[in-house]
Design a protein around this motif. Structure first.
Motif, mmCIF file in Angstrom:
data_model
loop_
_atom_site.group_PDB
_atom_site.id
_atom_site.type_symbol
_atom_site.label_atom_id
_atom_site.label_comp_id
_atom_site.label_asym_id
_atom_site.label_seq_id
_atom_site.Cartn_x
_atom_site.Cartn_y
_atom_site.Cartn_z
ATOM 1 N N GLY A 165 1.387 4.845 -7.456
ATOM 2 C CA GLY A 165 1.926 5.757 -6.457
ATOM 3 C C GLY A 165 1.131 5.710 -5.175
ATOM 4 N N LYS A 166 0.827 6.897 -4.637
ATOM 5 C CA LYS A 166 0.065 7.001 -3.399
ATOM 6 C C LYS A 166 -1.288 7.652 -3.661
ATOM 7 C CE LYS A 166 4.214 7.132 -0.559
ATOM 8 N NZ LYS A 166 4.985 7.815 0.490
ATOM 9 N N LEU A 182 -3.187 -0.536 -4.638
ATOM 10 C CA LEU A 182 -2.369 0.651 -4.372
ATOM 11 C C LEU A 182 -0.953 0.187 -4.054
ATOM 12 C CD1 LEU A 182 -2.416 3.743 -4.045
ATOM 13 C CD2 LEU A 182 -3.032 3.393 -1.646
ATOM 14 N N LEU A 183 0.025 0.649 -4.878
ATOM 15 C CA LEU A 183 1.386 0.129 -4.766
ATOM 16 C C LEU A 183 2.337 1.043 -4.000
ATOM 17 C CD1 LEU A 183 1.825 -1.251 -8.401
ATOM 18 C CD2 LEU A 183 1.068 -2.477 -6.358
ATOM 19 N N GLY A 184 2.168 2.354 -4.090
ATOM 20 C CA GLY A 184 3.054 3.276 -3.377
ATOM 21 C C GLY A 184 4.484 3.284 -3.869
ATOM 22 N N MET A 185 4.718 2.916 -5.131
ATOM 23 C CA MET A 185 6.089 2.756 -5.632
ATOM 24 C C MET A 185 6.586 3.958 -6.447
ATOM 25 S SD MET A 185 6.018 -1.250 -6.770
ATOM 26 C CE MET A 185 7.789 -1.321 -7.046
ATOM 27 N N ASN A 186 5.720 4.660 -7.096
ATOM 28 C CA ASN A 186 6.127 5.717 -8.019
ATOM 29 C C ASN A 186 5.654 7.081 -7.530
ATOM 30 O OD1 ASN A 186 7.089 3.638 -9.804
ATOM 31 N ND2 ASN A 186 4.961 3.307 -10.435
ATOM 32 N N ALA A 187 5.690 7.279 -6.231
ATOM 33 C CA ALA A 187 5.125 8.490 -5.643
ATOM 34 C C ALA A 187 6.081 9.676 -5.756
ATOM 35 C CB ALA A 187 4.776 8.252 -4.183
ATOM 36 N N SER A 191 7.737 10.730 1.707
ATOM 37 C CA SER A 191 7.528 10.898 3.149
ATOM 38 C C SER A 191 6.064 10.765 3.552
ATOM 39 C CB SER A 191 8.048 12.269 3.593
ATOM 40 O OG SER A 191 7.272 13.317 3.028
ATOM 41 N N GLN A 192 5.152 10.806 2.587
ATOM 42 C CA GLN A 192 3.728 10.727 2.894
ATOM 43 C C GLN A 192 3.284 9.268 3.046
ATOM 44 O OE1 GLN A 192 1.631 13.360 3.420
ATOM 45 N NE2 GLN A 192 3.516 14.589 3.309
ATOM 46 N N PRO A 193 2.243 9.003 3.845
ATOM 47 C CA PRO A 193 1.725 7.631 3.935
ATOM 48 C C PRO A 193 1.177 7.182 2.584
ATOM 49 C CG PRO A 193 0.222 9.175 4.988
ATOM 50 C CD PRO A 193 1.464 9.948 4.680
ATOM 51 N N ILE A 194 1.105 5.893 2.376
ATOM 52 C CA ILE A 194 0.673 5.377 1.080
ATOM 53 C C ILE A 194 -0.773 5.765 0.759
ATOM 54 C CG2 ILE A 194 -0.067 3.140 2.016
ATOM 55 C CD1 ILE A 194 1.018 1.905 -0.601
ATOM 56 N N GLU A 215 -2.275 1.698 8.677
ATOM 57 C CA GLU A 215 -2.541 1.813 10.101
ATOM 58 C C GLU A 215 -4.055 1.918 10.338
ATOM 59 O OE1 GLU A 215 -0.209 1.463 12.234
ATOM 60 O OE2 GLU A 215 1.386 1.441 10.726
ATOM 61 N N PRO A 216 -4.504 1.535 11.533
ATOM 62 C CA PRO A 216 -5.951 1.594 11.814
ATOM 63 C C PRO A 216 -6.554 2.977 11.561
ATOM 64 C CG PRO A 216 -4.842 0.305 13.492
ATOM 65 C CD PRO A 216 -3.756 0.891 12.640
ATOM 66 N N TRP A 217 -5.795 4.056 11.860
ATOM 67 C CA TRP A 217 -6.357 5.402 11.672
ATOM 68 C C TRP A 217 -6.629 5.729 10.209
ATOM 69 C CZ3 TRP A 217 -3.918 8.750 8.435
ATOM 70 C CH2 TRP A 217 -2.550 8.563 8.190
ATOM 71 N N GLN A 218 -5.987 4.977 9.291
ATOM 72 C CA GLN A 218 -6.185 5.236 7.864
ATOM 73 C C GLN A 218 -7.465 4.603 7.334
ATOM 74 O OE1 GLN A 218 -1.937 3.791 7.082
ATOM 75 N NE2 GLN A 218 -2.202 5.261 5.421
ATOM 76 N N CYS A 219 -8.013 3.617 8.047
ATOM 77 C CA CYS A 219 -9.100 2.809 7.490
ATOM 78 C C CYS A 219 -10.467 3.256 8.008
ATOM 79 C CB CYS A 219 -8.885 1.338 7.860
ATOM 80 S SG CYS A 219 -7.343 0.662 7.226
#
Length: 277
Positions: A165-166, A182-187, A191-194, A215-219
């Protein structure tokens, strides 16, 4: 006459659990343990006694937040299945045991784990894989904060943690080795970022793969992000295939989307803060 309510629990009851041995139904090397309402110490003592007595397949039913299940077990070939929600520090310090949770898991799954496999078929909480130095943790759904913090690898021991998920903030914080995916598939919430903020903050070893974009702000400031090429698929593809088999998913579908690879730009990101170079 109406009796006044009291906050004093009945004798032998802690945190709502009874300090009694769980009911056990054993057939050869298979045992079913009914943990309904049983305190974690009595539950885990019973599991250890069964394994010492030769049981190789332990099926725990009625789990409702009991912590430390599988903690410290060094039992290659032993399988533990959990029906319900596992409490904190599932498989902490474990080495070799295989654990499946048909439900959710709370914080600290795989804490300082050295080997074996943990499969969680629901969501999981914070600080999964803390200091993990071997084995695999697979989660079907979402995970919380600081997942993979201080993961590390040693020689051939490379821990792997895959989240379907996320994730919340600080995914891969201070990571020193191993692989996070991190797959972000079963969240639960599409609507939330991964991932949240500070992805890979303080990272100085290992690698993170994210299905999709970040995105750069996430890292964190200490990592670099590149598109995954065929040279990286050799290490990612077998992990995805094993995860898909464990979760009953289609590996080709997972791999049909592009991934990015996040890795540290330095093995000593904070060296200048502590010593002159």
């Amino acid at each position: 006459m109406v009796k006044a309510a009291t906050s004093v629990p009945p004798a032998g009851v802690i945190e709502g659990y009874r300090q009694v041995a769980p009911l056990v139904d054993r057939d050869g090397d298979v045992a079913v343990v009914d943990s309904t309402g049983v305190y974690f110490q009595q539950l885990n003592d019973a599991v250890r006694r069964l394994i010492d007595a030769g049981v190789r397949d332990v099926r725990i039913t009625g789990v409702n937040g009991q912590r430390y299940i599988g903690a410290g077990l060094r039992a290659p070939g032993v399988r533990i299945s959990v029906e319900g929600t596992a409490g904190n520090d599932l498989a902490m310090f474990a080495n070799g045991v295989s654990i499946e949770v048909n439900g959710n898991a709370q914080d600290g799954v795989g804490n300082t784990m050295s080997g074996g496999t943990v499969v969680v078929r629901g969501d999981a909480g914070d600080v999964l894989g803390y200091g993990m130095r071997g084995g695999k943790v697979f989660v079907r759904g979402d995970v919380g904060y600081r997942v993979g913090i201080h993961m590390k690898a040693y020689e051939k021991n490379v821990p792997v943690l895959v989240c379907g998920g996320k994730a919340r903030d600080f995914f891969g914080e201070y990571m020193a080795g191993g692989m996070l995916v991190l797959l972000g598939m079963n969240a639960r919430d599409g609507s939330q970022p991964i991932a949240g903020s500070f992805l890979g903050a303080g990272m100085h070893g290992g690698v993170i793969y994210v299905r999709g974009r970040v995105e750069p702000w996430q890292c964190g400031a200490e990592v670099g992000v590149v598109e995954v090429g065929e040279e990286h698929m050799a290490e990612l593809r077998p992990v995805i295939q094993e995860y898909a088999t464990a979760m009953g998913m289609d590996a080709d579908e997972i791999l049909s989307a592009p991934f990015v690879r996040i890795s540290p730009m330095s093995h000593r990101p904070y060296a200048k803060l502590y010593a002159s170079m």
